[in-house]
Design a protein around this motif. Structure first.
Motif, PDB file in Angstrom:
ATOM      1  N   GLN A 233      -6.662   1.503  -6.632  1.00 41.63           N
ATOM      2  CA  GLN A 233      -5.934   2.015  -7.521  1.00 41.63           C
ATOM      3  C   GLN A 233      -4.716   0.985  -7.822  1.00 41.63           C
ATOM      4  OE1 GLN A 233      -5.149   6.121  -7.491  1.00 41.63           O
ATOM      5  NE2 GLN A 233      -3.975   5.997  -9.744  1.00 41.63           N
TER       6      GLN A 233
ATOM      7  N   ALA B 250      -3.189   1.804  -4.192  1.00 45.32           N
ATOM      8  CA  ALA B 250      -3.990   2.672  -3.148  1.00 45.32           C
ATOM      9  C   ALA B 250      -4.900   2.100  -2.608  1.00 45.32           C
ATOM     10  CB  ALA B 250      -4.374   3.818  -3.947  1.00 45.32           C
TER      11      ALA B 250
ATOM     12  N   ALA C 177       0.786  -1.344  -0.065  1.00 46.92           N
ATOM     13  CA  ALA C 177      -0.091   0.119   0.018  1.00 46.92           C
ATOM     14  C   ALA C 177       0.926   1.227   0.066  1.00 46.92           C
ATOM     15  CB  ALA C 177      -0.946   0.004   1.138  1.00 46.92           C
ATOM     16  N   LEU C 178       0.788   2.047  -1.348  1.00 49.70           N
ATOM     17  CA  LEU C 178       1.391   3.409  -1.141  1.00 49.70           C
ATOM     18  C   LEU C 178       0.432   4.426  -0.903  1.00 49.70           C
ATOM     19  CD1 LEU C 178       3.388   2.665  -4.477  1.00 49.70           C
ATOM     20  CD2 LEU C 178       4.357   2.165  -2.019  1.00 49.70           C
ATOM     21  N   MET C 179      -0.793   4.401  -0.829  1.00 49.93           N
ATOM     22  CA  MET C 179      -1.644   5.384  -0.723  1.00 49.93           C
ATOM     23  C   MET C 179      -2.528   4.692   0.150  1.00 49.93           C
ATOM     24  SD  MET C 179      -1.881   7.463  -4.256  1.00 49.93           S
ATOM     25  CE  MET C 179      -2.870   8.551  -3.637  1.00 49.93           C
ATOM     26  N   HIS C 180      -3.445   5.508   1.158  1.00 52.39           N
ATOM     27  CA  HIS C 180      -4.562   5.131   1.999  1.00 52.39           C
ATOM     28  C   HIS C 180      -5.466   6.150   2.062  1.00 52.39           C
ATOM     29  CE1 HIS C 180      -6.388   4.534   5.996  1.00 52.39           C
ATOM     30  NE2 HIS C 180      -6.300   3.110   5.581  1.00 52.39           N
ATOM     31  N   SER C 181      -6.928   5.787   2.068  1.00 52.56           N
ATOM     32  CA  SER C 181      -7.947   6.455   2.288  1.00 52.56           C
ATOM     33  C   SER C 181      -9.134   6.022   2.910  1.00 52.56           C
ATOM     34  CB  SER C 181      -8.322   7.113   0.896  1.00 52.56           C
ATOM     35  OG  SER C 181      -8.731   6.115   0.060  1.00 52.56           O
TER      36      SER C 181
ATOM     37  N   CYS D 222      -8.341  -2.549  -3.025  1.00 50.10           N
ATOM     38  CA  CYS D 222      -7.233  -1.892  -3.761  1.00 50.10           C
ATOM     39  C   CYS D 222      -8.226  -1.087  -4.707  1.00 50.10           C
ATOM     40  CB  CYS D 222      -6.388  -2.943  -4.417  1.00 50.10           C
ATOM     41  SG  CYS D 222      -5.402  -4.183  -3.577  1.00 50.10           S
TER      42      CYS D 222
ATOM     43  N   LEU E 101      -1.175   1.208  -8.802  1.00 51.23           N
ATOM     44  CA  LEU E 101      -0.141   2.260  -9.257  1.00 51.23           C
ATOM     45  C   LEU E 101       0.853   1.367 -10.024  1.00 51.23           C
ATOM     46  CD1 LEU E 101       0.123   4.222  -5.804  1.00 51.23           C
ATOM     47  CD2 LEU E 101      -1.341   4.632  -7.906  1.00 51.23           C
TER      48      LEU E 101
END
Length: 206
Positions: free
Chosen positions: A155, A174, A139-143, A153, A157
């Motif tokens: 997105q 992401a 995970a490089l981005m989290h929301s 998941c 990347l």
């Protein structure tokens, strides 16, 4: 003048014949005893040699299996190293495809390369909407999102790659988690309703 055997009449050879027959029987008995001992020894040696041969065959089969296993392992490592070095090239092809730049002769080369690496066992993975798996995704981005019910998941990347069950590179993604409180709002309401029910039951008893 011919001498005759003592104890017998002239012309009577029965005693000599009996002596010869007795001697032959004794010799045959001795020979039979020696033959049975030789046969037993031969059988014992044959059993020993057979056991040795079977052991050698088993050792040879194990050796062949070990050599074949080692050969396959070396091949997998060599292929894996080559494919791993080609992943950046595949990433460039993927980015070019996203921008519509994979056309003409470059398109043919790119598709040929992707076909070859697929035949060698390289598999791409990672799709939007699949559950997040820390053993396969990074995970490089989290929301947070109210549209998901588990870590998802949303997105991709950078796609992941594997050979068989071995992960060469995890998919860079992401991740969206369920919106805080979306799954717990019903619990207080249920507790409140239960408390009201208990109160009403208690009032009716009094």
């Amino acid at each position: 003048m011919t001498d005759k055997p003592q104890g017998g009449k002239p012309g009577d050879d029965s005693a000599a014949e009996e002596a010869v027959i007795k001697a032959a029987e004794e010799a045959a008995a001795v020979g039979a005893g020696e033959g049975s001992e030789d046969l037993a020894t031969a059988k014992r040696e044959l059993a020993e040699r057979t056991a040795d041969l079977q052991r050698l065959q088993a050792e040879y089969q194990n050796y062949r299996k070990r050599v074949e296993r080692d050969r396959l392992t070396v091949r997998e490592i060599a292929v894996s190293n080559i494919l791993e070095s080609l992943i950046p090239v595949l990433d460039d092809i993927g980015r070019a495809r996203e921008h519509g730049e994979v056309t003409g002769g470059f398109k043919s080369v790119a598709e040929s390369l992707e076909t070859v690496v697929a035949k060698l066992g390289l598999q791409q993975f990672g799709k939007e909407g699949e559950p997040f798996d820390p053993t396969q995704h990074e995970a490089l981005m989290h929301s947070y999102s109210s549209d998901v019910t588990e870590d998802t998941c949303v997105q991709i990347l950078q796609p992941g790659y594997r050979i068989g069950e071995r992960i060469i590179r995890p998919a860079m993604v992401a991740v969206a988690e369920p919106q805080p409180g979306t799954q717990t709002t019903s619990a207080p309401d249920a507790e409140a309703k239960s408390a009201d029910s208990d109160t009403s039951d208690g009032g009716s008893d009094s």
